[in-house]
Design a protein around this motif. Structure first.
Motif, PDB file in Angstrom:
ATOM      1  N   LEU A 171       1.224  -1.155   0.188  1.00 34.25           N
ATOM      2  CA  LEU A 171      -0.016   0.146   0.394  1.00 34.25           C
ATOM      3  C   LEU A 171       0.747   1.313   0.291  1.00 34.25           C
ATOM      4  N   GLU A 180      -3.634   5.843  -4.371  1.00 34.78           N
ATOM      5  CA  GLU A 180      -4.286   5.597  -2.593  1.00 34.78           C
ATOM      6  C   GLU A 180      -5.101   4.281  -3.053  1.00 34.78           C
ATOM      7  N   LEU A 181      -5.528   3.637  -2.089  1.00 34.44           N
ATOM      8  CA  LEU A 181      -5.872   2.166  -2.165  1.00 34.44           C
ATOM      9  C   LEU A 181      -7.194   3.074  -0.928  1.00 34.44           C
ATOM     10  N   GLU A 182      -8.870   2.596  -0.727  1.00 34.98           N
ATOM     11  CA  GLU A 182      -9.695   2.935   0.201  1.00 34.98           C
ATOM     12  C   GLU A 182      -9.509   1.903   1.255  1.00 34.98           C
ATOM     13  N   GLN A 241      -1.735  -1.102 -11.487  1.00 29.98           N
ATOM     14  CA  GLN A 241      -3.285  -0.995 -11.064  1.00 29.98           C
ATOM     15  C   GLN A 241      -3.601  -2.944 -11.022  1.00 29.98           C
ATOM     16  N   LYS A 244      -2.452  -2.884  -7.308  1.00 31.92           N
ATOM     17  CA  LYS A 244      -3.939  -1.736  -6.150  1.00 31.92           C
ATOM     18  C   LYS A 244      -5.023  -3.075  -6.298  1.00 31.92           C
ATOM     19  N   ALA A 248      -5.589  -5.240  -2.630  1.00 33.18           N
ATOM     20  CA  ALA A 248      -7.010  -4.748  -2.306  1.00 33.18           C
ATOM     21  C   ALA A 248      -7.870  -6.063  -2.074  1.00 33.18           C
ATOM     22  N   GLN A 251      -6.075  -7.377   1.943  1.00 35.31           N
ATOM     23  CA  GLN A 251      -6.489  -6.810   2.693  1.00 35.31           C
ATOM     24  C   GLN A 251      -7.589  -8.179   3.465  1.00 35.31           C
TER      25      GLN A 251
END
Ligand SMILES: [Zn+2]
Length: 267
Positions: A171, A180-182, A241, A244, A248, A251
């Protein structure tokens, strides 16, 4: 004369090296001394891979310290001498310096800017830095140095915690690239993937014996490791990308690994 104009330089050499590290003393018969003294760092290597991560005849692209506006030449606050970049202590008077805002966590811990970092080297560097910055060494020093040791020490801690685990490291690497990754949001995730996660959560909630918990733990850990490998490949290819999307997913598995650990602690 050169300073302020030259922002980067390409140098073709026959040597194996990786981005993020300082150039060797000489490369392919060319002395890199002047570049080293200017604080140059290798930022890109164009070369063909020869296996095992080693690269041969390469074009190195060096970034020079003043090439990004934030990086200025600083003077030691104590003896006023000009400091080489990225020094925690002044080489002339040994005074501890304030944190340099232009340094990222990889530079602070002197690691290659890579997802696949050498964790043992990271831990060693962290221990060395923590030892030299320990407040106990500064009790006899000025108030300023005591404050600086607290600041530097907490920054080193933060850098270490961020780089230690694959998820936070990945991250952070995205963040350095402006991505940025939510926090875990289910929107945008594949339905199939979310169902898989839901099933793991259900199994975990129903698990009562240690053997059941261990089984679930093993499966989610393997999934987590597979994702770590895939993220590494994505970063190696420069496909941010893809990294990312994979991070995600990671997580969710990282969260499951934590939940299994929590449930395994005997109450
Ligand atoms: Zn000094």
């Amino acid at each position: 004369m050169i300073r302020g104009r030259l922002k980067s330089i390409n140098l073709t050499v026959a040597w194996s090296c990786r981005p993020g590290i300082r150039p060797r003393r000489s490369a392919g018969g060319v002395s890199t001394g002047p570049l080293r003294r200017l604080g140059a760092r290798i930022v890109a290597v164009a070369a063909s891979e020869i296996g095992g991560g080693e690269r041969e005849a390469s074009t190195w692209r060096f970034a020079l310290p003043w090439s990004d506006g934030a990086r200025k030449w600083l003077n030691c606050w104590s003896c006023q001498r000009t400091l080489p970049p990225a020094r925690v202590f002044c080489p002339s008077c040994s005074a501890l310096q304030p944190p340099d805002a232009a340094r990222d966590y990889f530079e602070i811990l002197d690691c290659d800017r890579s997802f696949n970092i050498d964790v043992q080297k990271l831990q060693q560097k962290f221990r060395d830095l923590q030892r030299s910055l320990h407040p106990d060494y500064f009790t006899q020093k000025s108030q300023k140095e005591q404050e600086l040791s607290a600041k530097q020490s907490s920054l080193v801690n933060k850098a270490y915690r961020t780089l230690l685990t694959p998820l936070s490291r990945g991250l952070y690497m995205l963040k350095l690239n402006g991505i940025e990754l939510e926090e875990r949001t289910d929107s945008g995730m594949e339905r199939e993937f979310l169902t898989e996660i839901m099933e793991f959560n259900e199994k975990l909630a129903e698990a009562n014996t240690e053997a059941e918990l261990q089984d679930i733990g093993n499966i989610v850990r393997v999934k987590h490791e597979e994702l770590t490998d895939d993220v590494n490949k994505a970063f190696m290819k420069g496909d941010l990308q893809k990294a990312k999307v994979l991070l995600a997913k990671m997580q969710y598995f990282s969260n499951l690994v934590d939940k299994v650990k929590e449930k395994m602690i005997p109450s």
